[in-house]
Design a protein around this motif. Sequence first.
Motif, PDB file in Angstrom:
ATOM      1  N   ASP A 189      32.518 -12.636  31.619  1.00 23.26           N
ATOM      2  CA  ASP A 189      33.317 -13.762  32.112  1.00 23.26           C
ATOM      3  C   ASP A 189      33.530 -13.691  33.618  1.00 23.26           C
ATOM      4  OD1 ASP A 189      35.508 -14.041  29.198  1.00 23.26           O
ATOM      5  OD2 ASP A 189      33.493 -14.806  29.600  1.00 23.26           O
ATOM      6  N   SER A 190      33.237 -12.545  34.218  1.00 24.27           N
ATOM      7  CA  SER A 190      33.414 -12.393  35.659  1.00 24.27           C
ATOM      8  C   SER A 190      32.192 -12.869  36.453  1.00 24.27           C
ATOM      9  CB  SER A 190      33.691 -10.926  36.007  1.00 24.27           C
ATOM     10  OG  SER A 190      32.562 -10.124  35.713  1.00 24.27           O
ATOM     11  N   ILE A 191      31.123 -13.250  35.745  1.00 22.80           N
ATOM     12  CA  ILE A 191      29.887 -13.666  36.416  1.00 22.80           C
ATOM     13  C   ILE A 191      30.042 -15.077  36.964  1.00 22.80           C
ATOM     14  CG2 ILE A 191      27.442 -14.163  36.139  1.00 22.80           C
ATOM     15  CD1 ILE A 191      27.341 -11.972  34.009  1.00 22.80           C
ATOM     16  N   ARG A 192      29.798 -15.240  38.253  1.00 24.76           N
ATOM     17  CA  ARG A 192      29.891 -16.549  38.901  1.00 24.76           C
ATOM     18  C   ARG A 192      28.515 -17.161  39.124  1.00 24.76           C
ATOM     19  NH1 ARG A 192      33.502 -16.567  36.674  1.00 24.76           N
ATOM     20  NH2 ARG A 192      35.679 -16.276  37.283  1.00 24.76           N
ATOM     21  N   ALA A 193      27.503 -16.349  39.260  1.00 22.62           N
ATOM     22  CA  ALA A 193      26.135 -16.843  39.437  1.00 22.62           C
ATOM     23  C   ALA A 193      25.173 -15.714  39.118  1.00 22.62           C
ATOM     24  CB  ALA A 193      25.898 -17.331  40.869  1.00 22.62           C
ATOM     25  N   THR A 194      23.987 -16.078  38.677  1.00 19.83           N
ATOM     26  CA  THR A 194      22.925 -15.095  38.470  1.00 19.83           C
ATOM     27  C   THR A 194      21.677 -15.569  39.202  1.00 19.83           C
ATOM     28  OG1 THR A 194      22.316 -16.162  36.389  1.00 19.83           O
ATOM     29  CG2 THR A 194      23.764 -14.263  36.261  1.00 19.83           C
ATOM     30  N   GLY A 195      20.846 -14.608  39.546  1.00 13.09           N
ATOM     31  CA  GLY A 195      19.653 -14.957  40.297  1.00 13.09           C
ATOM     32  C   GLY A 195      18.505 -14.019  40.014  1.00 13.09           C
ATOM     33  N   TRP A 196      17.327 -14.493  40.352  1.00 15.22           N
ATOM     34  CA  TRP A 196      16.108 -13.689  40.283  1.00 15.22           C
ATOM     35  C   TRP A 196      15.562 -13.490  41.690  1.00 15.22           C
ATOM     36  CZ3 TRP A 196      14.298 -11.214  36.097  1.00 15.22           C
ATOM     37  CH2 TRP A 196      14.755 -11.627  34.835  1.00 15.22           C
ATOM     38  N   ALA A 231      23.645 -10.455  39.600  1.00 21.92           N
ATOM     39  CA  ALA A 231      24.780 -11.317  39.272  1.00 21.92           C
ATOM     40  C   ALA A 231      25.837 -11.194  40.349  1.00 21.92           C
ATOM     41  CB  ALA A 231      25.362 -10.941  37.917  1.00 21.92           C
ATOM     42  N   LEU A 232      26.356 -12.344  40.740  1.00 21.55           N
ATOM     43  CA  LEU A 232      27.490 -12.402  41.660  1.00 21.55           C
ATOM     44  C   LEU A 232      28.757 -12.464  40.812  1.00 21.55           C
ATOM     45  CD1 LEU A 232      28.766 -12.821  44.475  1.00 21.55           C
ATOM     46  CD2 LEU A 232      28.472 -15.284  44.108  1.00 21.55           C
ATOM     47  N   LEU A 233      29.657 -11.526  41.051  1.00 21.10           N
ATOM     48  CA  LEU A 233      30.847 -11.411  40.222  1.00 21.10           C
ATOM     49  C   LEU A 233      32.074 -11.947  40.944  1.00 21.10           C
ATOM     50  CD1 LEU A 233      30.250  -7.771  38.916  1.00 21.10           C
ATOM     51  CD2 LEU A 233      29.387  -9.923  37.975  1.00 21.10           C
ATOM     52  N   MET A 234      33.097 -12.233  40.189  1.00 22.71           N
ATOM     53  CA  MET A 234      34.378 -12.625  40.758  1.00 22.71           C
ATOM     54  C   MET A 234      34.825 -11.544  41.737  1.00 22.71           C
ATOM     55  SD  MET A 234      37.960 -13.291  38.747  1.00 22.71           S
ATOM     56  CE  MET A 234      37.121 -14.322  37.571  1.00 22.71           C
ATOM     57  N   GLY A 235      35.260 -11.953  42.918  1.00 21.48           N
ATOM     58  CA  GLY A 235      35.658 -10.992  43.936  1.00 21.48           C
ATOM     59  C   GLY A 235      34.551 -10.679  44.918  1.00 21.48           C
ATOM     60  N   GLY A 236      33.320 -11.124  44.614  1.00 22.05           N
ATOM     61  CA  GLY A 236      32.223 -10.981  45.557  1.00 22.05           C
ATOM     62  C   GLY A 236      31.276  -9.836  45.321  1.00 22.05           C
ATOM     63  N   ALA A 237      31.557  -8.992  44.348  1.00 21.03           N
ATOM     64  CA  ALA A 237      30.642  -7.881  44.076  1.00 21.03           C
ATOM     65  C   ALA A 237      29.334  -8.406  43.495  1.00 21.03           C
ATOM     66  CB  ALA A 237      31.284  -6.901  43.110  1.00 21.03           C
ATOM     67  N   ILE A 238      28.264  -7.678  43.747  1.00 21.51           N
ATOM     68  CA  ILE A 238      26.943  -8.027  43.225  1.00 21.51           C
ATOM     69  C   ILE A 238      26.405  -6.849  42.438  1.00 21.51           C
ATOM     70  CG2 ILE A 238      24.567  -8.626  43.810  1.00 21.51           C
ATOM     71  CD1 ILE A 238      25.627 -10.004  46.307  1.00 21.51           C
TER      72      ILE A 238
END
Length: 114
Positions: free
Chosen positions: A28-35, A95-102
Amino acid sequence: VQLQASGGGLVQPGGSLRLSCAASGTIDSIRATGWHRQAPGKQRELVAAITSNGGTNYADSVKGRFTISRDNAKNTFLQMNSLKPEDTAVYSCNALLMGGAITWGQGTQVTVSS
């Protein structure tokens, strides 16, 4: 959050592959995912990204050929069509997480060759 990428392999030019990125943990903390991808001797580059509300972004080199999608916060896919030899690289999801962690998953090799 932990990410597990899969789906790479060897394909002929013009062929297709579908990469999958499965997330586990506090998804639920995932804000975006990328390749991203990195070819030998080249810098890592963003291929495609998708936000939690469905917004997408693509590298110019893959527009019209690759499609990023997600079925829920857990699984993200990269459908790659009309593959070219220059698409050969190690593909990784993040994945970009809530709070800005990747957070990053391990890579999967994609080789396009006849």
